[in-house]
Design a protein around this motif. Structure first.
Motif, PDB file in Angstrom:
ATOM      1  N   UNK A  88       0.827  -1.205   0.000  1.00  0.00           N
ATOM      2  CA  UNK A  88       0.000   0.000   0.000  1.00  0.00           C
ATOM      3  C   UNK A  88       0.864   1.259   0.000  1.00  0.00           C
ATOM      4  N   UNK A  89       1.946   1.251   0.763  1.00  0.00           N
ATOM      5  CA  UNK A  89       2.855   2.398   0.790  1.00  0.00           C
ATOM      6  C   UNK A  89       3.511   2.596  -0.567  1.00  0.00           C
ATOM      7  N   UNK A  90       3.879   1.502  -1.212  1.00  0.00           N
ATOM      8  CA  UNK A  90       4.481   1.601  -2.542  1.00  0.00           C
ATOM      9  C   UNK A  90       3.451   2.102  -3.559  1.00  0.00           C
ATOM     10  N   UNK A  91       2.236   1.553  -3.509  1.00  0.00           N
ATOM     11  CA  UNK A  91       1.197   1.943  -4.461  1.00  0.00           C
ATOM     12  C   UNK A  91       0.849   3.417  -4.331  1.00  0.00           C
ATOM     13  N   UNK A  92       0.958   3.950  -3.118  1.00  0.00           N
ATOM     14  CA  UNK A  92       0.630   5.356  -2.888  1.00  0.00           C
ATOM     15  C   UNK A  92       1.561   6.295  -3.640  1.00  0.00           C
ATOM     16  N   UNK A  93       2.671   5.773  -4.147  1.00  0.00           N
ATOM     17  CA  UNK A  93       3.599   6.594  -4.916  1.00  0.00           C
ATOM     18  C   UNK A  93       3.096   6.819  -6.345  1.00  0.00           C
ATOM     19  N   UNK A  94       2.154   6.001  -6.790  1.00  0.00           N
ATOM     20  CA  UNK A  94       1.591   6.161  -8.127  1.00  0.00           C
ATOM     21  C   UNK A  94       0.555   7.289  -8.133  1.00  0.00           C
ATOM     22  N   UNK A  95       0.351   7.924  -9.277  1.00  0.00           N
ATOM     23  CA  UNK A  95      -0.666   8.973  -9.351  1.00  0.00           C
ATOM     24  C   UNK A  95      -2.085   8.437  -9.163  1.00  0.00           C
ATOM     25  N   UNK A  96      -2.289   7.153  -9.456  1.00  0.00           N
ATOM     26  CA  UNK A  96      -3.616   6.538  -9.339  1.00  0.00           C
ATOM     27  C   UNK A  96      -3.493   5.188  -8.627  1.00  0.00           C
ATOM     28  N   UNK A  97      -3.199   5.199  -7.318  1.00  0.00           N
ATOM     29  CA  UNK A  97      -2.953   3.942  -6.606  1.00  0.00           C
ATOM     30  C   UNK A  97      -4.171   3.029  -6.593  1.00  0.00           C
ATOM     31  N   UNK A  98      -3.961   1.786  -7.030  1.00  0.00           N
ATOM     32  CA  UNK A  98      -5.039   0.792  -7.050  1.00  0.00           C
ATOM     33  C   UNK A  98      -4.466  -0.542  -6.585  1.00  0.00           C
ATOM     34  N   UNK A  99      -4.947  -1.003  -5.443  1.00  0.00           N
ATOM     35  CA  UNK A  99      -4.503  -2.280  -4.887  1.00  0.00           C
ATOM     36  C   UNK A  99      -5.721  -3.121  -4.543  1.00  0.00           C
ATOM     37  N   UNK A 100      -5.715  -4.368  -4.975  1.00  0.00           N
ATOM     38  CA  UNK A 100      -6.740  -5.339  -4.595  1.00  0.00           C
ATOM     39  C   UNK A 100      -6.054  -6.475  -3.838  1.00  0.00           C
ATOM     40  N   UNK A 101      -6.816  -7.242  -3.101  1.00  0.00           N
ATOM     41  CA  UNK A 101      -6.250  -8.325  -2.298  1.00  0.00           C
ATOM     42  C   UNK A 101      -6.987  -9.628  -2.577  1.00  0.00           C
ATOM     43  N   UNK A 102      -6.248 -10.733  -2.500  1.00  0.00           N
ATOM     44  CA  UNK A 102      -6.821 -12.059  -2.692  1.00  0.00           C
ATOM     45  C   UNK A 102      -6.327 -12.993  -1.591  1.00  0.00           C
ATOM     46  N   UNK A 103      -7.246 -13.816  -1.089  1.00  0.00           N
ATOM     47  CA  UNK A 103      -6.899 -14.878  -0.149  1.00  0.00           C
ATOM     48  C   UNK A 103      -7.533 -16.165  -0.674  1.00  0.00           C
ATOM     49  N   UNK A 104      -6.732 -17.220  -0.763  1.00  0.00           N
ATOM     50  CA  UNK A 104      -7.205 -18.481  -1.337  1.00  0.00           C
ATOM     51  C   UNK A 104      -7.236 -19.563  -0.259  1.00  0.00           C
ATOM     52  N   UNK A 105      -8.394 -20.188  -0.103  1.00  0.00           N
ATOM     53  CA  UNK A 105      -8.526 -21.321   0.799  1.00  0.00           C
ATOM     54  C   UNK A 105      -8.422 -22.608  -0.017  1.00  0.00           C
ATOM     55  N   UNK A 106      -7.684 -23.600   0.452  1.00  0.00           N
ATOM     56  CA  UNK A 106      -7.556 -24.846  -0.313  1.00  0.00           C
ATOM     57  C   UNK A 106      -8.852 -25.649  -0.377  1.00  0.00           C
ATOM     58  N   UNK A 107      -9.795 -25.387   0.553  1.00  0.00           N
ATOM     59  CA  UNK A 107     -11.062 -26.126   0.539  1.00  0.00           C
ATOM     60  C   UNK A 107     -12.185 -25.235   1.065  1.00  0.00           C
ATOM     61  N   UNK A 108     -13.420 -25.709   0.891  1.00  0.00           N
ATOM     62  CA  UNK A 108     -14.594 -24.919   1.278  1.00  0.00           C
ATOM     63  C   UNK A 108     -14.644 -24.665   2.782  1.00  0.00           C
ATOM     64  N   UNK A 109     -14.100 -25.581   3.563  1.00  0.00           N
ATOM     65  CA  UNK A 109     -14.131 -25.427   5.018  1.00  0.00           C
ATOM     66  C   UNK A 109     -13.363 -24.193   5.482  1.00  0.00           C
ATOM     67  N   UNK A 110     -12.382 -23.790   4.699  1.00  0.00           N
ATOM     68  CA  UNK A 110     -11.569 -22.640   5.097  1.00  0.00           C
ATOM     69  C   UNK A 110     -12.072 -21.305   4.573  1.00  0.00           C
ATOM     70  N   UNK A 111     -13.226 -21.302   3.925  1.00  0.00           N
ATOM     71  CA  UNK A 111     -13.752 -20.083   3.321  1.00  0.00           C
ATOM     72  C   UNK A 111     -13.976 -18.964   4.345  1.00  0.00           C
ATOM     73  N   UNK A 112     -14.591 -19.317   5.466  1.00  0.00           N
ATOM     74  CA  UNK A 112     -14.896 -18.288   6.471  1.00  0.00           C
ATOM     75  C   UNK A 112     -13.623 -17.655   7.016  1.00  0.00           C
ATOM     76  N   UNK A 113     -12.598 -18.467   7.217  1.00  0.00           N
ATOM     77  CA  UNK A 113     -11.316 -17.937   7.695  1.00  0.00           C
ATOM     78  C   UNK A 113     -10.706 -17.008   6.652  1.00  0.00           C
ATOM     79  N   UNK A 114     -10.757 -17.418   5.372  1.00  0.00           N
ATOM     80  CA  UNK A 114     -10.206 -16.586   4.302  1.00  0.00           C
ATOM     81  C   UNK A 114     -10.954 -15.257   4.194  1.00  0.00           C
ATOM     82  N   UNK A 115     -12.289 -15.307   4.340  1.00  0.00           N
ATOM     83  CA  UNK A 115     -13.082 -14.073   4.300  1.00  0.00           C
ATOM     84  C   UNK A 115     -12.697 -13.144   5.453  1.00  0.00           C
ATOM     85  N   UNK A 116     -12.459 -13.718   6.622  1.00  0.00           N
ATOM     86  CA  UNK A 116     -12.060 -12.930   7.789  1.00  0.00           C
ATOM     87  C   UNK A 116     -10.693 -12.283   7.556  1.00  0.00           C
TER      88      UNK A 116
END
Length: 336
Positions: free
Chosen positions: A233-261
Motif C-alpha cells: 500500500x505504501x508503494x502503491x501510494x507513490x503512483x498517481x492513481x494507486x489501485x490495490x486489490x487483495x486475494x486470499x485463497x482457501x484450499x477447501x470450502x471449510x476454510x472459506x470463512x477464515x479466508x473471508x475474515x
C-alpha cells in the motif's frame, strides 16, 4: 609494513564514506532498473517513472552489466579513448546506447541541459581496462537519475553486487519466459530468477506489463503477510492513481470463512493504519497458484511475499511465490 598500513587506512576511509552515503540514501526511495535492450527493461523503466520519478525523494538508477573486458583492450591509449567515449556518450562502448535510450525516456534533451547538473565517476576494476562508470544527473528538486555501466562476470552477479552499493527499495528487471518448469528454473535459473531469489530487497519481474491496471496482493493471514500488504500500500501510494486489490485463497470450502475474515481484517487494517482503501477483494477456493494466476492476469502485477525457501525446497516443493513467478502471464513482484 608502511605500505600495508597505508592501504588499510585507505580501505577504512572508503568504507566509512560508503557507510555515510548508504545512511543518507536510506531516507530516499531508490529504484534500480536493469537495462539490457529488451522491451521489458524499458517498460520497467517507464513503470519506475510512474512510481514516483517526479518526486523529489526518488532516485532512479539505470544499470547495464557487461562482461569483463568485453571487446576492449588493455593498452593505455585504448583505455583513455574508451573513457572519453563514455563521458561524451560515444556509442561504440557496450551498453551506452541502451542506457542513453533509457535516459531519453525519463528526461528530454533540453530539460537535461538546462535543469540538471551532471557528475561522472570511474572506478577501477581488476582485469578490465574500462572499469565501472557512472553518470549522475541531479535536479534542483532533489530528483536523481544515474546511468551505471557495470563490469561483472555475469548479469545476475552484477545486479546483486550493485545492491550492495545501494541500498535500493526496489529492483526492476525483465522476466524469464512464462511457463518454465520448476526443476529447470531452480537448477538453471535465468538472470531474473537469480535476482528474485537472492536480492535483499523487493523485485519486480516485468512480463507483459500493462500500466494502470493496479496490483493484486496475495495474503494469508500471517504476520509476514500483514507486513507485505502494508508495504504494498505504501508503494502503491507513490503512483498517481494507486489501485490495490487483495486475494486470499482457501484450499477447501471449510476454510472459506477464515479466508473471508483475513480479507476483511486486512482491509480494516489498511484503512486504520494508512487510510488506504482496497479497490477489490477476492476470496477463492482451490489451488492457490492457479487461483492467483487466474485473477491476477487482469492486473499490472501480482504481489507476493518471498517464500524464503532454499534451492532444494524449491525443487521438491516449490512454493506459491516461486510457482506464480514461473507460471503467471503477467508481471510479478516479490516483496521483502
Amino acid at each position: 609494513m608502511a605500505e600495508e598500513n597505508r592501504l588499510r587506512t585507505e580501505e577504512e576511509k572508503y568504507r566509512e564514506k560508503l557507510e555515510a552515503l548508504q545512511n543518507k540514501r536510506r531516507n530516499r526511495f531508490r529504484i534500480l532498473v536493469c537495462i539490457d535492450g529488451s522491451d521489458e527493461g524499458y517498460l520497467g523503466l517507464k513503470y519506475a517513472a510512474r512510481m514516483g520519478g517526479q518526486r523529489p525523494d526518488c532516485d532512479i538508477i539505470l544499470l547495464y552489466v557487461r562482461p569483463i573486458d568485453q571487446g576492449l583492450h588493455s593498452g593505455g591509449l585504448q583505455v583513455r579513448i574508451a573513457r572519453e567515449n563514455m563521458l561524451s556518450w560515444g556509442l561504440e562502448l557496450p551498453g551506452i546506447r541502451r542506457l542513453k535510450t533509457g535516459l531519453e525516456l525519463l528526461v528530454g534533451d533540453e530539460e537535461l541541459k538546462k535543469e540538471w547538473e551532471v557528475e561522472t565517476t570511474n572506478t577501477i576494476v581488476d582485469g578490465d581496462p574500462l572499469g565501472d562508470n557512472k553518470i549522475e544527473y541531479r535536479h534542483s528538486s532533489g530528483r536523481t537519475v544515474v546511468l551505471k555501466l557495470k563490469v561483472a562476470p555475469d548479469a545476475a552477479s552484477g545486479i546483486l553486487d550493485q545492491y550492495e552499493l545501494g541500498p535500493y527499495n526496489l529492483i526492476i528487471t525483465g522476466s524469464a519466459k512464462q511457463g518454465r518448469g520448476r526443476l529447470r528454473a531452480t537448477l538453471t535459473p535465468s538472470v531474473s530468477e537469480k535476482v528474485a531469489y537472492h536480492a535483499p530487497c523487493s523485485v519486480l519481474l516485468v512480463r507483459n506489463l500493462v500500466p494502470g491496471k493496479g496490483h493484486l496482493v496475495c495474503i494469508d493471514g500471517s504476520d509476514f503477510s500483514t507486513q507485505i500488504v502494508l508495504q504494498e500500500a505504501e508503494l502503491a501510494a507513490r503512483f498517481p492513481d494507486p489501485k490495490v486489490s487483495a486475494i486470499c485463497v482457501s484450499p477447501d470450502a471449510e476454510g472459506m470463512s477464515k479466508a473471508e475474515k483475513i480479507v476483511v481484517e486486512a482491509s480494516h487494517m489498511l484503512k486504520r493504519e494508512l487510510n488506504f482503501e482496497l479497490k477489490e477483494t477476492y476470496v477463492e477456493v482451490g489451488d492457490p497458484v492457479e487461483k492467483i494466476i487466474e485473477v491476477g492476469k487482469n492486473y499490472s502485477a501480482i504481489v507476493l511475499g518471498d517464500s524464503g525457501k532454499g534451492t532444494m525446497n524449491r525443487i521438491l516443493g516449490g512454493g506459491v511465490s516461486t510457482d506464480v513467478l514461473r507460471l503467471a502471464y503477467n508481471s510479478v513482484m516479490i516483496m521483502r
